[in-house]
Motif scaffolding. Structure first.
Motif, PDB file in Angstrom:
ATOM      1  N   PRO A   1       0.846  -0.878  -0.149  1.00  0.00           N
ATOM      2  CA  PRO A   1       0.041  -0.135   0.220  1.00  0.00           C
ATOM      3  C   PRO A   1       0.901   1.519   0.222  1.00  0.00           C
ATOM      4  O   PRO A   1       0.406   2.514   0.007  1.00  0.00           O
ATOM      5  N   PHE A   2       1.385   1.261  -0.266  1.00  0.00           N
ATOM      6  CA  PHE A   2       3.400   2.591   0.378  1.00  0.00           C
ATOM      7  C   PHE A   2       4.054   2.985  -1.139  1.00  0.00           C
ATOM      8  O   PHE A   2       3.651   3.807  -1.928  1.00  0.00           O
ATOM      9  N   GLY A   3       3.992   1.459  -2.490  1.00  0.00           N
ATOM     10  CA  GLY A   3       5.046   2.187  -2.960  1.00  0.00           C
ATOM     11  C   GLY A   3       4.560   1.350  -4.228  1.00  0.00           C
ATOM     12  O   GLY A   3       4.253  -0.452  -4.156  1.00  0.00           O
ATOM     13  N   PRO A   4       5.784   1.547  -5.554  1.00  0.00           N
ATOM     14  CA  PRO A   4       6.001   0.250  -6.458  1.00  0.00           C
ATOM     15  C   PRO A   4       6.004  -0.970  -6.200  1.00  0.00           C
ATOM     16  O   PRO A   4       6.638  -0.952  -4.903  1.00  0.00           O
ATOM     17  N   PRO A   5       5.968  -2.122  -6.643  1.00  0.00           N
ATOM     18  CA  PRO A   5       5.284  -1.503  -8.285  1.00  0.00           C
ATOM     19  C   PRO A   5       3.538  -1.924  -7.688  1.00  0.00           C
ATOM     20  O   PRO A   5       2.771  -1.564  -8.384  1.00  0.00           O
ATOM     21  N   HIS A   6       2.752  -2.025  -6.666  1.00  0.00           N
ATOM     22  CA  HIS A   6       1.768  -2.252  -6.369  1.00  0.00           C
ATOM     23  C   HIS A   6       1.255  -0.963  -6.544  1.00  0.00           C
ATOM     24  O   HIS A   6      -0.551  -0.259  -6.174  1.00  0.00           O
ATOM     25  N   SER A   7       1.938   0.425  -5.507  1.00  0.00           N
ATOM     26  CA  SER A   7       0.746   1.648  -5.474  1.00  0.00           C
ATOM     27  C   SER A   7       1.895   2.593  -6.050  1.00  0.00           C
ATOM     28  O   SER A   7       2.294   3.302  -5.170  1.00  0.00           O
ATOM     29  N   PRO A   8       2.422   2.117  -7.377  1.00  0.00           N
ATOM     30  CA  PRO A   8       3.416   2.990  -7.933  1.00  0.00           C
ATOM     31  C   PRO A   8       3.317   4.431  -7.684  1.00  0.00           C
ATOM     32  O   PRO A   8       4.041   5.794  -7.372  1.00  0.00           O
ATOM     33  N   ASP A   9       1.880   5.549  -7.544  1.00  0.00           N
ATOM     34  CA  ASP A   9       2.173   7.231  -7.543  1.00  0.00           C
ATOM     35  C   ASP A   9       1.477   7.057  -5.864  1.00  0.00           C
ATOM     36  O   ASP A   9       0.836   8.054  -6.372  1.00  0.00           O
TER      37      ASP A   9
ATOM     38  N   ILE B   1       3.310   7.953  -3.459  1.00  0.00           N
ATOM     39  CA  ILE B   1       3.903   9.231  -2.891  1.00  0.00           C
ATOM     40  C   ILE B   1       3.334  10.765  -3.692  1.00  0.00           C
ATOM     41  O   ILE B   1       3.269  11.914  -2.302  1.00  0.00           O
ATOM     42  N   GLU B   2       4.045  10.417  -5.124  1.00  0.00           N
ATOM     43  CA  GLU B   2       4.186  11.622  -5.860  1.00  0.00           C
ATOM     44  C   GLU B   2       2.274  12.427  -4.876  1.00  0.00           C
ATOM     45  O   GLU B   2       2.555  13.108  -5.633  1.00  0.00           O
ATOM     46  N   SER B   3       1.343  11.227  -5.196  1.00  0.00           N
ATOM     47  CA  SER B   3       0.047  11.623  -4.704  1.00  0.00           C
ATOM     48  C   SER B   3      -0.315  12.694  -4.058  1.00  0.00           C
ATOM     49  O   SER B   3      -1.545  12.939  -3.543  1.00  0.00           O
ATOM     50  N   MET B   4       0.780  12.498  -3.038  1.00  0.00           N
ATOM     51  CA  MET B   4       0.688  13.558  -1.555  1.00  0.00           C
ATOM     52  C   MET B   4       1.228  14.713  -1.753  1.00  0.00           C
ATOM     53  O   MET B   4       1.233  15.160  -0.215  1.00  0.00           O
TER      54      MET B   4
ATOM     55  N   GLY C   1      21.101   4.072   3.899  1.00  0.00           N
ATOM     56  CA  GLY C   1      21.277   3.113   3.600  1.00  0.00           C
ATOM     57  C   GLY C   1      21.639   2.433   2.342  1.00  0.00           C
ATOM     58  O   GLY C   1      21.566   2.804   1.204  1.00  0.00           O
ATOM     59  N   SER C   2      21.633   1.308   1.879  1.00  0.00           N
ATOM     60  CA  SER C   2      21.635   0.678   0.564  1.00  0.00           C
ATOM     61  C   SER C   2      21.145  -0.884   0.652  1.00  0.00           C
ATOM     62  O   SER C   2      21.169  -1.465   2.301  1.00  0.00           O
ATOM     63  N   GLY C   3      20.843  -1.690   0.003  1.00  0.00           N
ATOM     64  CA  GLY C   3      20.766  -2.861  -0.143  1.00  0.00           C
ATOM     65  C   GLY C   3      19.175  -3.696   0.498  1.00  0.00           C
ATOM     66  O   GLY C   3      18.825  -2.357   0.140  1.00  0.00           O
ATOM     67  N   ILE C   4      19.592  -4.376   0.431  1.00  0.00           N
ATOM     68  CA  ILE C   4      17.589  -4.893   1.253  1.00  0.00           C
ATOM     69  C   ILE C   4      17.048  -4.111   2.264  1.00  0.00           C
ATOM     70  O   ILE C   4      16.206  -4.326   2.627  1.00  0.00           O
ATOM     71  N   HIS C   5      18.171  -3.718   2.901  1.00  0.00           N
ATOM     72  CA  HIS C   5      17.598  -2.799   4.079  1.00  0.00           C
ATOM     73  C   HIS C   5      17.511  -1.076   4.194  1.00  0.00           C
ATOM     74  O   HIS C   5      17.765  -0.645   4.719  1.00  0.00           O
ATOM     75  N   SER C   6      18.152  -1.248   2.983  1.00  0.00           N
ATOM     76  CA  SER C   6      17.594   0.755   2.479  1.00  0.00           C
ATOM     77  C   SER C   6      16.522   0.929   2.779  1.00  0.00           C
ATOM     78  O   SER C   6      15.214   0.692   2.852  1.00  0.00           O
ATOM     79  N   CYS C   7      16.777   2.521   3.211  1.00  0.00           N
ATOM     80  CA  CYS C   7      15.173   3.128   4.282  1.00  0.00           C
ATOM     81  C   CYS C   7      13.930   2.814   3.478  1.00  0.00           C
ATOM     82  O   CYS C   7      13.965   3.384   2.305  1.00  0.00           O
ATOM     83  N   PHE C   8      13.227   2.161   4.091  1.00  0.00           N
ATOM     84  CA  PHE C   8      11.673   1.841   3.790  1.00  0.00           C
ATOM     85  C   PHE C   8      11.002   2.702   3.389  1.00  0.00           C
ATOM     86  O   PHE C   8       9.981   3.707   1.508  1.00  0.00           O
ATOM     87  N   GLY C   9      10.983   4.154   3.970  1.00  0.00           N
ATOM     88  CA  GLY C   9      10.574   5.714   3.594  1.00  0.00           C
ATOM     89  C   GLY C   9      10.847   5.735   3.032  1.00  0.00           C
ATOM     90  O   GLY C   9      10.492   8.000   2.993  1.00  0.00           O
ATOM     91  N   ALA C  10      12.459   5.963   2.204  1.00  0.00           N
ATOM     92  CA  ALA C  10      13.244   7.129   1.908  1.00  0.00           C
ATOM     93  C   ALA C  10      12.257   8.415   0.914  1.00  0.00           C
ATOM     94  O   ALA C  10      12.878   9.033   0.642  1.00  0.00           O
ATOM     95  N   PRO C  11      11.011   7.465  -0.220  1.00  0.00           N
ATOM     96  CA  PRO C  11      11.105   8.052  -1.761  1.00  0.00           C
ATOM     97  C   PRO C  11       9.892   9.315  -0.445  1.00  0.00           C
ATOM     98  O   PRO C  11       9.815  11.142  -0.955  1.00  0.00           O
ATOM     99  N   LEU C  12       9.289   9.006   0.312  1.00  0.00           N
ATOM    100  CA  LEU C  12       8.407  10.252   1.309  1.00  0.00           C
ATOM    101  C   LEU C  12       9.471  11.062   2.314  1.00  0.00           C
ATOM    102  O   LEU C  12       9.298  12.285   2.418  1.00  0.00           O
ATOM    103  N   ALA C  13      10.786  10.788   2.712  1.00  0.00           N
ATOM    104  CA  ALA C  13      11.557  10.954   3.896  1.00  0.00           C
ATOM    105  C   ALA C  13      11.625  12.689   2.305  1.00  0.00           C
ATOM    106  O   ALA C  13      11.781  13.788   3.025  1.00  0.00           O
ATOM    107  N   ARG C  14      11.946  12.514   1.320  1.00  0.00           N
ATOM    108  CA  ARG C  14      12.690  12.682   0.508  1.00  0.00           C
ATOM    109  C   ARG C  14      11.715  14.199   0.177  1.00  0.00           C
ATOM    110  O   ARG C  14      12.368  15.429  -0.092  1.00  0.00           O
ATOM    111  N   LEU C  15      10.826  13.973  -0.109  1.00  0.00           N
ATOM    112  CA  LEU C  15       9.511  14.778  -0.351  1.00  0.00           C
ATOM    113  C   LEU C  15       9.364  16.004  -0.106  1.00  0.00           C
ATOM    114  O   LEU C  15       8.718  16.471   0.284  1.00  0.00           O
TER     115      LEU C  15
END
Length: 410
Positions: free
Chosen positions: A101-109, A111-114, A350-364
């Motif tokens: 429910p948070f991001g791609p591929p299932h909810s790609p828009d 973050i941008e929609s917010m 971070g990077s790899g499998i534990h890269s920040c889950f909320g990075a797109p939201l934090a950036r915006l």
């Protein structure tokens, strides 16, 4: 300066305002062992990046405990570890479910929609400053903004948002790895806060399971994708993680950002004239003043060779992200704040499998927050520099950031 004193000094509050000379000293020994069961500190950019992608580095809380380290916020509430404290395949399963429910591929828009809603929240906060000519950026802006956002995402009623600070602050304080401090009281406060937060969220989960409302918590409760559903306990662990991680680092990112821009007024002026510069400014901030300074919760599950040094299986390893972000082997003029640099591949998320889950939201959030503060505050200036910092050496940022200004632009 002895090797053993370096970690003590990095975690010592007296160096919180400017730990970067210590990181520079640390990089002289890119793999440093604290000795007597202490952790291995890795401080060079390329070594950190490689280890973040190395499957022989475990994030599992059980492995950390087996290595003789405190779990730093373990299962006092009876909740299972969140997915950031687990290894594949369980980590991957839970992260995929949380991401639907948070991001791609299932909810790609998603973050941008917010974007519009985020801008509206920012405008309301700035308008609410009224006729004052001095504010605390943390208390009056950088904290309430991301808290409001993550609470709305999860579906926390607006009237309950103020309750979260009393719970989150002691939980975050428990993440501080400064072993030189007396921590019995800190542990007790964190345990009590986790229990209260867990009980509150359990009530929300029960409500959403009976009557979903379309928010993220409802989707976590009702998700039945290819990975199956989360258990109730897994939903609670994920919700606690998102509530805390979903705002705490963003508070520091925004506050560190405003502090840095006020110290570099030429970029503040440019941002005022061109809000598009916020994209590069935020990326450079994540390199230059990262809100997460180090990752202390990792364990080697096999012998690992780094620069000719063998880190034995079962050892604790600390990845010093802020030191790597200013590694001259990776970045030209690393101690210079330069949003115009062409290559800002930082370790801030971070990077790899534990890269920040909320990075797109934090950036915006940070982009909108900083560009609007730059546009609307008339002639802002620091009231004190350096400001008072939080105790935490991991999640580093000012506890208060008092600034004065001439007034608000419309």
């Amino acid at each position: 300066m002895t090797h053993q004193s370096l970690l003590r000094q990095i975690t010592d509050y007296t160096n919180r305002a400017d730990p970067y000379p210590l990181y520079k000293e640390l990089r002289k020994t890119p793999v440093l062992h604290e000795g007597d069961g202490g952790p291995y500190l890795v401080s060079s950019y390329w070594d950190i990046l490689n280890l973040l992608h190395d499957p022989r580095i475990s994030s599992d809380a059980a492995n950390l405990a087996a290595a003789g380290a405190d779990e730093m916020g373990g299962a006092e509430t009876g909740l299972p570890p969140s997915f950031i404290r687990q290894d594949p395949p369980e980590h991957d399963r839970l992260r995929r479910i949380a991401n639907r429910p948070f991001g791609p591929p299932h909810s790609p828009d998603k973050i941008e929609s917010m974007r519009g809603e985020l801008a509206e929240i920012v405008s309301e906060l700035i308008d609410g400053l009224g006729e004052t000519r001095q504010i605390d950026v943390v208390d009056q802006f950088a904290y309430p903004f991301p808290v409001t956002v993550i609470c709305r995402l999860l579906g926390v009623p607006r009237e309950d948002e103020p309750r979260f600070r009393a719970w989150v602050d002691p939980i975050v304080a428990s993440l501080d790895p400064d072993t030189g401090r007396e921590d019995a009281e800190r542990r007790s406060a964190a345990q009590d806060a986790r229990m209260q937060l867990g009980m509150y969220l359990a009530q929300l989960v029960e409500q959403r399971s009976k009557k979903p409302t379309g928010d993220m918590l409802s989707e976590l409760v009702t998700s039945h994708g290819p990975d199956g559903p989360m258990t109730t306990m897994e939903v609670l662990s994920t919700a606690v993680l998102l509530l805390i991680a979903g705002h705490e680092t963003t508070v520091n990112l925004i506050t560190n950002g405003m502090l840095t821009l006020l110290r570099h007024p030429e970029y503040l002026e440019r941002l005022r004239d061109d809000p598009r510069l916020s994209v590069n400014i935020v990326e450079e901030l994540l390199r230059y003043e990262p809100p997460v300074q180090l990752v202390p919760q990792r364990t080697c599950i096999a012998d690992i060779d780094v620069r000719g040094i063998t880190i034995p299986k079962g050892s604790r390893i600390w990845l010093m992200l802020a030191a790597g972000n200013r590694d001259p082997e990776r970045f030209r003029n690393p101690d210079r704040f330069d949003p115009d640099r062409g290559d800002i591949q930082h370790l801030g998320f971070g990077s790899g499998i534990h890269s920040c889950f909320g990075a797109p939201l934090a950036r915006l959030e940070a982009q909108i927050a900083l560009s609007e503060l730059a546009r609307r505050l008339g002639n802002p200036h620091l009231v004190e520099d350096p400001p008072p910092y939080r105790q935490n050496a991991v999640l580093r940022g000012p506890r208060h950031l008092r600034i004065g200004f001439d007034g608000l632009h419309p």
